[in-house]
Write a protein that holds these residues in place. Structure first.
Motif, PDB file in Angstrom:
ATOM      1  N   ARG A  74      44.036  54.968  72.437  1.00  0.00           N
ATOM      2  CA  ARG A  74      43.041  54.600  73.549  1.00  0.00           C
ATOM      3  C   ARG A  74      42.833  52.793  73.809  1.00  0.00           C
ATOM      4  NH1 ARG A  74      41.259  54.188  67.718  1.00  0.00           N
ATOM      5  NH2 ARG A  74      40.309  52.262  67.698  1.00  0.00           N
ATOM      6  N   SER A 113      39.847  51.132  76.371  1.00  0.00           N
ATOM      7  CA  SER A 113      38.502  51.148  76.779  1.00  0.00           C
ATOM      8  C   SER A 113      38.651  50.585  78.200  1.00  0.00           C
ATOM      9  CB  SER A 113      37.489  49.282  75.995  1.00  0.00           C
ATOM     10  OG  SER A 113      37.497  50.375  74.677  1.00  0.00           O
ATOM     11  N   ASP A 117      40.104  49.408  71.310  1.00  0.00           N
ATOM     12  CA  ASP A 117      41.710  49.603  71.751  1.00  0.00           C
ATOM     13  C   ASP A 117      42.470  50.003  69.956  1.00  0.00           C
ATOM     14  OD1 ASP A 117      40.521  49.190  73.901  1.00  0.00           O
ATOM     15  OD2 ASP A 117      41.694  46.562  74.513  1.00  0.00           O
ATOM     16  N   ARG A 120      36.423  55.297  77.496  1.00  0.00           N
ATOM     17  CA  ARG A 120      38.244  54.925  77.080  1.00  0.00           C
ATOM     18  C   ARG A 120      38.906  55.754  78.135  1.00  0.00           C
ATOM     19  NH1 ARG A 120      37.423  56.820  70.881  1.00  0.00           N
ATOM     20  NH2 ARG A 120      37.643  59.167  71.461  1.00  0.00           N
TER      21      ARG A 120
END
Length: 300
Positions: free
Chosen positions: A83, A85, A74, A141
């Protein structure tokens, strides 16, 4: 539509309750997050063991936990997105299923969620509202926008220079600065390092090396817990801090005659020893202080 409107109202009320609590505390505790009353009685808003909280009474994920020290990948994604996951699924089960399916539903419905950014064991900073803007099953993700305005960038992966500067400023304000403040205020026992004021709403985390400069990272050793008057004085080189942790006041200001704020708030702070964190690893970096103190002396 009525049900979705009601759910959006509950989420808005939750974020208001979190913001109110966070205004008076540098972090939110896990214990407090297990019984938040935002209008419908005490309610758990964090999972007991997983990072994605999907209460049955909600159409989609309500909160997610982001732990910078976890095994998940992350973090910041480019200049504008974050982002997050997928939650790992048992071998043989669809990686897109389980808790991940309700996070995907938050994207489909356009519902805001809360990111609880872990800053220490059992301590979190709320980042909100956060929106799921893209599902990348090939990478297992999701991509998140941590501000509503960032949802509507035409191509978040390819920003113009103006868009990039705007996105970086928003990400810094919404994600990095609250986390930095929480860590710094906790390290300084929620007190101003100059006057020892303990009113949390009046405390800031000041950078020693400015965050706009190279090396101005949001780490505790580059921070000082300062009340708003001393933060402003530090930024304006009215107040300086030497590398031996002593407070200095600009010579011109020392000789001014004014009201009690100048006398008690600034002039009497001259030569005062800095209030320091109890842990050595959290104390302000002497090299950074030295460089900043040189600038203070030049301005004086």
């Amino acid at each position: 539509m009525a049900d979705l409107s009601s759910e959006l109202n509950r989420r808005t009320s939750l974020m208001h309750a979190l913001a109110t609590e966070f205004a008076s505390n540098p972090v939110l505790s896990r214990q407090w997050l297990t019984q938040v009353d935002f209008g419908w009685g005490p309610e758990r808003i964090i999972d007991s063991s997983k990072g994605i909280w999907n209460p049955k009474s909600y159409a989609a994920t309500l909160t997610i936990v982001s732990d910078p020290d976890s095994e998940y990948d992350d973090g910041d994604h480019g200049d504008s997105l974050y982002r997050y996951s997928y939650e790992r699924r048992p071998v043989g089960q669809d990686p897109k299923g389980g808790s991940n399916s309700k996070l995907r539903e938050a994207m489909r419905l356009g519902l805001p969620i809360v990111m609880l950014r872990k800053v220490a064991t059992g301590q979190y900073v709320p980042i909100m509202p956060v929106y799921v803007v893209k599902d990348e099953p090939e990478h297992q993700r999701f991509l998140l926008a941590i501000d509503e305005s960032l949802r509507f960038l035409p191509d978040p992966a390819h920003l113009s220079e103006d868009q990039r500067r705007y996105a970086e400023r928003i990400v810094r304000q919404r994600l990095h600065q609250p986390e930095f403040r929480a860590k710094v205020l906790t390290a300084y026992a929620e007190r101003c390092a100059v006057c020892v004021l303990k009113k949390i709403p009046l405390l800031d985390a000041a950078h020693i090396t400015a965050d706009a400069h190279e090396g101005g990272k949001p780490v505790v050793t580059n921070g000082l817990a300062l009340c708003k008057i001393h933060h402003a004085a530090y930024d304006e080189n009215i107040l300086g801090i030497s590398p031996d942790y002593e407070v200095h006041i600009n010579a011109d200001v020392l000789h001014e005659k004014d009201g009690p704020m100048l006398d008690h708030g600034l002039q009497r702070m001259h030569k005062r020893a800095l209030w320091l964190p109890s842990r050595s690893r959290d104390k302000p970096d002497r090299d950074r202080l030295s460089a900043r103190f040189d600038a203070f002396k030049s301005a004086s």
